[in-house]
Design an enzyme around this catalytic site. Structure first.
Site, mmCIF file in Angstrom:
data_model
loop_
_atom_site.group_PDB
_atom_site.id
_atom_site.type_symbol
_atom_site.label_atom_id
_atom_site.label_comp_id
_atom_site.label_asym_id
_atom_site.label_seq_id
_atom_site.Cartn_x
_atom_site.Cartn_y
_atom_site.Cartn_z
ATOM 1 C CG LEU A 35 36.101 87.035 82.551
ATOM 2 C CD1 LEU A 35 37.138 88.048 82.318
ATOM 3 C CD2 LEU A 35 36.371 85.737 81.799
ATOM 4 C CB CYS A 88 18.995 79.425 83.649
ATOM 5 S SG CYS A 88 17.283 79.993 84.061
HETATM 6 N N1 NAD Z 1 14.759 81.099 86.897
HETATM 7 C C1 NAD Z 1 15.261 81.852 86.402
HETATM 8 O O1 NAD Z 1 16.389 82.405 86.794
HETATM 9 C C2 NAD Z 1 14.898 82.198 85.136
HETATM 10 C C3 NAD Z 1 15.605 83.322 84.205
HETATM 11 C C4 NAD Z 1 15.194 83.328 83.003
HETATM 12 C C5 NAD Z 1 14.178 82.431 82.292
HETATM 13 N N2 NAD Z 1 13.966 81.502 83.046
HETATM 14 C C6 NAD Z 1 13.091 80.573 82.440
HETATM 15 O O2 NAD Z 1 11.511 80.954 82.935
HETATM 16 C C7 NAD Z 1 10.491 79.646 82.887
HETATM 17 C C8 NAD Z 1 10.170 79.685 84.390
HETATM 18 O O3 NAD Z 1 11.428 79.478 85.033
HETATM 19 P P1 NAD Z 1 11.226 79.664 87.141
HETATM 20 O O4 NAD Z 1 12.321 79.289 87.436
HETATM 21 O O5 NAD Z 1 10.326 80.683 87.268
HETATM 22 O O6 NAD Z 1 10.400 78.275 86.866
HETATM 23 P P2 NAD Z 1 9.555 77.624 88.254
HETATM 24 O O7 NAD Z 1 9.588 76.126 88.156
HETATM 25 O O8 NAD Z 1 10.324 78.147 89.382
HETATM 26 O O9 NAD Z 1 8.097 78.058 88.120
HETATM 27 C C9 NAD Z 1 7.252 77.510 87.150
HETATM 28 C C10 NAD Z 1 5.742 77.619 87.616
HETATM 29 O O10 NAD Z 1 4.961 77.138 86.597
HETATM 30 C C11 NAD Z 1 3.764 76.309 87.231
HETATM 31 N N3 NAD Z 1 3.035 75.844 86.088
HETATM 32 C C12 NAD Z 1 3.151 74.863 85.500
HETATM 33 N N4 NAD Z 1 2.336 74.451 84.814
HETATM 34 C C13 NAD Z 1 1.365 75.681 84.779
HETATM 35 C C14 NAD Z 1 0.164 76.083 83.968
HETATM 36 N N5 NAD Z 1 -0.287 75.199 82.836
HETATM 37 N N6 NAD Z 1 -0.287 77.106 84.431
HETATM 38 C C15 NAD Z 1 -0.019 77.854 85.522
HETATM 39 N N7 NAD Z 1 1.412 77.636 86.150
HETATM 40 C C16 NAD Z 1 1.739 76.307 85.586
HETATM 41 C C17 NAD Z 1 4.599 75.222 88.073
HETATM 42 O O11 NAD Z 1 3.662 74.877 89.089
HETATM 43 C C18 NAD Z 1 5.666 76.348 88.784
HETATM 44 O O12 NAD Z 1 5.154 76.985 89.978
HETATM 45 C C19 NAD Z 1 11.694 78.510 82.312
HETATM 46 O O13 NAD Z 1 11.465 78.287 81.052
HETATM 47 C C20 NAD Z 1 13.010 79.200 82.575
HETATM 48 O O14 NAD Z 1 13.854 78.590 81.720
HETATM 49 C C21 NAD Z 1 14.034 81.239 84.403
#
Ligand code: NAD
Length: 446
Positions: A249, A259
């Site tokens: 809030l 996200c």
């Molecule tokens: N960042 C957040 O706060 C958060 C919170 C909750 C959920 N999520 C979700 O989690 C997921 C990841 O988010 P993030 O912020 O960590 O993403 P990010 O972009 O920081 O990291 C993703 C990583 O995956 C790697 N990657 C891509 N293809 C790959 C493969 N085939 N094998 C291995 N590695 C591979 C990329 O090179 C990258 O380093 C997303 O779906 C996001 O929505 C993120």
């Protein structure tokens, strides 16, 4: 690593993958984290964290014995439980881009032993069903699938992982759900067991609800501005109601990050692809877009036309304690200001926007950024900005105007320090703030 076979494999060394890997190692498991970016893996192997997240570097160091980083698929698929933590960014249509998820699924080799693929990436409802069918079609029926969405927030990700409000485990079989739930037992958190589709929806709905709260209080703030109420007092009065609670809030210039923007649009698209017009979510997203742009109107109210004016944007990361710039309001603001012909000076203690912002001046200190500025805009509520209303800053600025986009400062204190101050949804003194020019007369007449 000790040479033992890893108990846990992680795909993706981003925020979620690294926190997941490091925390499971802290809980005593042998973990291997795989990424496809060699430079990222090399940095991690050399002990460098490629992102800013409080407490994570210490955790990686402390658990170095149990934690390996690799680009090799073979190493990660030798683990019986594999977490998928790859990115799911938006496509041009707004749907989630699942290409990285599908790369993981399609490249799974024909595993001899039973294994479980656990989806932590945020994916549309129905993804689990589709992955299940794809695995079955490839003769991988012995590979289980579990949806275990992640709720951590950047900036407090380690704490959020280790002390979650709840864990969500959605599975097709009891055995798979039990195996994943067992990993979290030491955290002593409530576990919501659900079917896979519902687990997927819980994540999207939780994010949509948080966004709704922020857009709601921002609209209340805008009405406060029009009517003379103070949104900070209003939020306090609302938040003490036990049915509502105080969280999310805080009025401000809108949400951003990796996200909310993408998950909001993905849910909207998911609904619309299924024939449902999610009216409320559309409004929540639109309110947020407009909220970012209101800053320009507020600056114009004080400065008139922005062409040739110098504006200091303080904070670039989408929120404090992270260097994540994905969908940060600062990027929209900087672009709008440049389009209006303003000179933009920026400062952030950790976020490096040099690859995403052109035409702005990046400064190493707050004082440097505000020097010669006609206005200082607090974009991210970094602790360093709590003392912005100082004598040093006032004399460095061309015009001592603070636009507090996060309601970080005490308005009275800022004003008594000689600043014109304007927050979000807080009582302001617009006439006192207007320049001594015809613009002021114009505003007085209007
Ligand atoms: N960042 C957040 O706060 C958060 C919170 C909750 C959920 N999520 C979700 O989690 C997921 C990841 O988010 P993030 O912020 O960590 O993403 P990010 O972009 O920081 O990291 C993703 C990583 O995956 C790697 N990657 C891509 N293809 C790959 C493969 N085939 N094998 C291995 N590695 C591979 C990329 O090179 C990258 O380093 C997303 O779906 C996001 O929505 C993120």
């Amino acid at each position: 690593m000790s040479g033992e076979k890893p108990a846990i494999g992680v795909f993706g060394a981003g925020w979620v993958g690294l926190v997941t890997g490091a925390c499971f190692a802290e809980l005593g498991h042998e973990v291997v984290v795989r990424d496809v970016l060699p430079e990222r893996v090399e940095a991690l192997q050399a002990g460098h964290l490629p992102l800013h997240e409080p407490g994570l570097a210490e955790l990686l160091e402390r658990n170095g014995e149990r934690l390996t980083f690799t680009t090799e698929l073979d190493e990660v698929v030798s683990a019986p439980i594999m977490f998928v933590c790859v990115g799911t960014p938006p496509t041009y249509s707004g749907d989630a881009d699942l290409s990285a998820v599908w790369t993981v699924v399609n490249h799974l080799p024909s595993l001899e032993e039973r294994a479980i693929l656990v989806m932590k990436s945020t994916v549309p409802v129905g993804t689990g069903e589709t992955v299940r069918s794809a695995l079955d079609a490839r003769g991988l029926a012995h590979v289980g699938y579990v949806s275990n969405p992640e709720f951590l927030s950047e900036g407090s990700a380690v704490r959020d992982f280790m002390s979650p409000d709840r864990l969500v485990v959605g599975a097709f079989t009891e055995a798979d759900a039990g195996a994943v739930a067992a990993l979290y037992e030491p955290l002593d958190a409530p576990i919501v067991r659900a079917d896979v589709a519902s687990a997927e929806m819980i994540k999207l709905a939780a994010n949509a609800f948080l966004m709704t709260r922020i857009s709601f209080i921002n609209e209340i703030a805008n009405v406060c501005e029009a009517t003379g109420a103070d949104v900070e007092q209003v939020a306090k009065g609302i938040g003490l109601d036990h049915r509502l609670g105080p969280h999310f809030l805080r009025a401000g210039i809108g949400w951003g990050g990796s996200c909310f923007p993408k998950d909001g649009v993905a849910l909207k698209q998911l609904a619309s692809n299924s024939g449902y017009h999610f009216q409320l979510l559309n409004a929540v997203i639109e309110v947020n877009e407009l909220q970012k742009r209101r800053v320009i109107g507020k600056l114009e109210k004080h400065l008139g036309k922005l062409r040739g004016k110098t504006i200091a944007l303080l904070g670039l990361a989408f929120k404090p304690n992270t260097d994540d710039l994905r969908e940060a309001p600062s990027l929209v603001l900087a672009s709008r200001l440049l389009a209006e012909g303003a000179e933009v000076r920026t400062w952030d203690p950790v976020a490096d926007a040099s690859n995403v912002l052109q035409g702005v001046t990046f400064c190493d200190s707050v004082l440097d950024a505000v020097t010669g500025a006609d206005a200082a805009v607090i974009v991210t509520e970094w602790d360093e900005l709590k003392t912005l209303a100082s004598e040093e800053v006032r004399t460095a600025m061309r015009r001592p105007l603070i636009l507090d986009g996060r309601n970080l400062l005490d308005p009275e204190q800022a004003r008594s320090a000689g600043f014109d101050y304007e927050g979000i949804g807080r009582a302001s003194s617009p006439l006192a703030s207007l320049p001594e020019t015809e613009e002021r007369e114009h505003q007085l007449e209007a």
